[in-house]
Design an enzyme around this catalytic site. Structure first.
Site, PDB file in Angstrom:
ATOM      1  N   GLU A  25       1.281   4.675  -1.790  1.00  0.00           N
ATOM      2  CA  GLU A  25       1.210   3.817  -0.600  1.00  0.00           C
ATOM      3  C   GLU A  25       0.127   2.755  -0.686  1.00  0.00           C
ATOM      4  O   GLU A  25      -0.744   2.649   0.186  1.00  0.00           O
ATOM      5  CB  GLU A  25       1.047   4.672   0.658  1.00  0.00           C
ATOM      6  CG  GLU A  25       2.263   5.529   0.919  1.00  0.00           C
ATOM      7  CD  GLU A  25       2.308   6.135   2.321  1.00  0.00           C
ATOM      8  OE1 GLU A  25       1.430   5.839   3.142  1.00  0.00           O
ATOM      9  OE2 GLU A  25       3.264   6.897   2.591  1.00  0.00           O
ATOM     10  N   GLU A  64       7.907  11.648   0.143  1.00  0.00           N
ATOM     11  CA  GLU A  64       7.339  12.155   1.395  1.00  0.00           C
ATOM     12  C   GLU A  64       8.292  11.865   2.546  1.00  0.00           C
ATOM     13  O   GLU A  64       8.945  10.809   2.566  1.00  0.00           O
ATOM     14  CB  GLU A  64       5.976  11.510   1.715  1.00  0.00           C
ATOM     15  CG  GLU A  64       4.848  11.966   0.830  1.00  0.00           C
ATOM     16  CD  GLU A  64       3.510  11.360   1.211  1.00  0.00           C
ATOM     17  OE1 GLU A  64       3.235  11.226   2.414  1.00  0.00           O
ATOM     18  OE2 GLU A  64       2.744  11.028   0.281  1.00  0.00           O
TER      19      GLU A  64
HETATM   20  C1  BG6 Z   1       1.484   9.448   3.972  1.00  0.00           C
HETATM   21  C2  BG6 Z   1       0.365   9.763   3.001  1.00  0.00           C
HETATM   22  O1  BG6 Z   1       1.370   8.139   4.385  1.00  0.00           O
HETATM   23  O2  BG6 Z   1       1.490  10.121   5.181  1.00  0.00           O
HETATM   24  C3  BG6 Z   1      -0.188  11.160   3.125  1.00  0.00           C
HETATM   25  O3  BG6 Z   1       0.793   9.515   1.686  1.00  0.00           O
HETATM   26  C4  BG6 Z   1      -0.349  11.520   4.584  1.00  0.00           C
HETATM   27  O4  BG6 Z   1      -1.385  11.229   2.404  1.00  0.00           O
HETATM   28  C5  BG6 Z   1       1.035  11.450   5.239  1.00  0.00           C
HETATM   29  O5  BG6 Z   1      -0.932  12.753   4.804  1.00  0.00           O
HETATM   30  C6  BG6 Z   1       1.041  11.852   6.693  1.00  0.00           C
HETATM   31  O6  BG6 Z   1       0.101  11.096   7.412  1.00  0.00           O
HETATM   32  P1  BG6 Z   1      -0.981  11.804   8.308  1.00  0.00           P
HETATM   33  O7  BG6 Z   1      -1.852  10.708   8.807  1.00  0.00           O
HETATM   34  O8  BG6 Z   1      -0.241  12.463   9.391  1.00  0.00           O
HETATM   35  O9  BG6 Z   1      -1.705  12.746   7.423  1.00  0.00           O
END
Ligand code: BG6
Length: 491
Positions: free
Chosen positions: A167, A376
């Protein structure tokens, strides 16, 4: 195709889950690892825990891999911590760091789980920042290349899927939140220098991977948030396109075409921004041909017209998991964002929009024609054990089922998707809400308070409890996407 009862997933489709070193490992001062800037950033998120312990995967990875195998995983996406491999500016390789990842990789392979490895997931070593000048310095490109080559040399015989930078777009768009802006005094300008240095690091890694890893494939990991126009007012459409460019498209175009697109060049000209882009950079970027795109997709956004002369408002993330605390941006003359009345929201005001992932895959496939893997996608929630000691996370089951169904539809639409890895396998540290914002299929029996007060990690239970979503996901993936469970209901 609008609807299909049971979309088919390709044979050999890789089902797994995803994590990042600084959010899952803990053991930050063990095995020769030196501090990373994100360690310091995570300490600013009190009352939540910092990254010292996380899920304690550093000590419990064997137990975690055994659970992955029980679930039926075919892949696991994780990241390597740069400062475990190269702890200091002398560039020497840390054998203990290499041994840790060798053990993890071997454990995965023993269980027929394909490793998908991210080189960089937000954890810039402090020595790179202090001694080389961090993301603002060209010395960081050489240091990153050395690190990437060390990874390919040590793990490339067994790891064939590599991811360059996680990202990058979000690291620029949310630079203050993720700590990328550390040391910057004029972020509006400096973000583009930092972005260029990151592009060079990405390109160096792509070239080195192809040179050093036999059969190796490598791709970037954009964070992808589809942006729908708020109405059919043509100005909302253009605003949505502006938002799309300035939050993701300019990154994706650069990865795929190896050059900056016209939109961003014009943007720099209008705003009198002049990143230091040298002729040799242009050659390097052009030579870095990616093999696939890894996609992180959780939600969607709505773009709308922002009239010149209106008040500028920054995007303020919801920091405490209480609905209604997010502030959408208003960038006069560019775009604004707003709530979407057609979707539900999580406690953190993230859109629950399964169609977003189908849109993302369709969009990326239509624009770039490269294979894709989901690295993800997931549901962050406030969760606790029920009276029976288990975690009945029906909301996550619903979320995953609806999202995976849309991935299936995207495949039926003709998109080439090779793997699905939701965030995350166990609960891990979120970027700003400690372990309270839980994403896992497996519950970690601890709290932020316990982690904050802990002086000896070996005394903590950190018990792994399989949530209902674990059992549901296991059935689905063991049937290669056929067994949706009795409560299959599609949007
Ligand atoms: C993604 C990242 O954008 O979102 C992760 O690659 C992150 O590192 C995930 O944990 C979820 O976001 P958050 O802020 O809820 O942890």
């Amino acid at each position: 195709m609008y609807y299909k009862e049971n979309p088919k997933f390709p044979k050999n489709f890789m089902w797994g889950a995803s994590s990042a070193a600084w959010q899952v490992e803990g053991g930050v001062a063990e095995g020769g690892r030196t501090p990373a800037m994100i360690d310091l950033n995570s300490k600013k998120k009190a009352p939540y825990a910092d990254d010292s312990i996380c899920a304690d995967h550093y000590h419990r990875y064997k137990e975690d891999v055994a659970l992955m195998a029980e679930c039926g995983f075919g892949s696991y996406r994780f990241s390597i911590a740069w400062s475990r491999i190269i702890p200091c500016s002398d560039g020497k390789v840390n054998p203990e760091g290499v041994a840790f990842y060798n053990d993890l990789i071997n454990e995965l392979l023993k269980n027929n789980i394909t490793p998908i490895v991210t080189l960089y997931h937000y954890d810039l070593p402090v020595w790179v920042y202090e001694e080389l000048g961090g993301w603002k310095s060209r010395k960081t490109v050489d240091a990153f290349e050395h690190y990437a080559r060390t990874c390919f040399e040590n793990f490339g015989d067994r790891v064939k899927y590599w991811l360059s930078i996680n990202e990058q777009n979000m690291q620029i768009v949310y630079g203050h939140w993720l700590g990328t802006s550390a040391g910057c005094t004029d972020w509006e300008r400096e973000q583009w220098d930092i972005n260029h240095i990151m592009n060079l690091c990405h390109a160096k890694a792509v070239v080195a991977c192809h040179e050093m890893v036999e059969g190796g494939k490598i791709g970037p990991v954009p964070g992808y948030v589809p942006i729908y126009p708020k109405t059919c007012n043509p100005l909302d459409q253009i605003a949505a396109m502006n938002a799309e460019e300035l939050t993701e498209k300019i990154w994706n175009d650069t990865y795929v075409y190896g050059e900056y697109n016209g939109f961003i060049k014009k943007y720099w000209e209008i705003h009198d921004i002049h990143p230091d882009i040298r002729p040799e950079d242009v050659v390097l970027m052009k030579s870095a041909k990616i093999d696939f795109i890894a996609v992180n997709c959780y939600r969607s956004n709505v773009g709308c017209d922002a009239k010149p002369g209106t008040e500028r408002k920054e995007y303020e993330l919801n920091k405490f998991g209480i609905k209604g605390q997010l502030q959408f941006p208003n960038y006069p003359g560019e775009f604004a964002m707003d709530y979407n009345p057609y979707v539900e929201y999580t406690d953190w005001d993230w859109e629950i929009d399964p169609v977003a992932i189908r849109y993302a895959l369709r969009y990326l496939w239509d624009h770039y024609r490269l294979p894709m893997m989901i690295t993800e996608n997931g549901y962050g929630a406030n969760e606790e054990k029920d009276a029976d000691g288990n975690v009945h996370d029906q909301a996550r089951v619903d979320f995953l089922r609806d999202q995976i169904y849309q991935v299936g539809l995207a495949i039926e639409d003709g998109c080439d998707v090779i793997s699905y890895n939701p965030w995350s396998f166990t609960d891990i540290l979120s970027t700003g809400n400690g372990i309270k914002k839980r994403y896992g299929l497996v519950y970690i029996d601890t709290t932020d308070e316990e982690l904050v007060n802990c002086t000896d990690v070996s005394k903590l239970s950190m018990k792994r409890i399989k949530k209902d979503s674990f059992e549901w996901y296991s059935k689905l993936i063991k049937s290669n996407g056929n067994d949706w469970g009795k409560d299959m209901g599609v949007n």
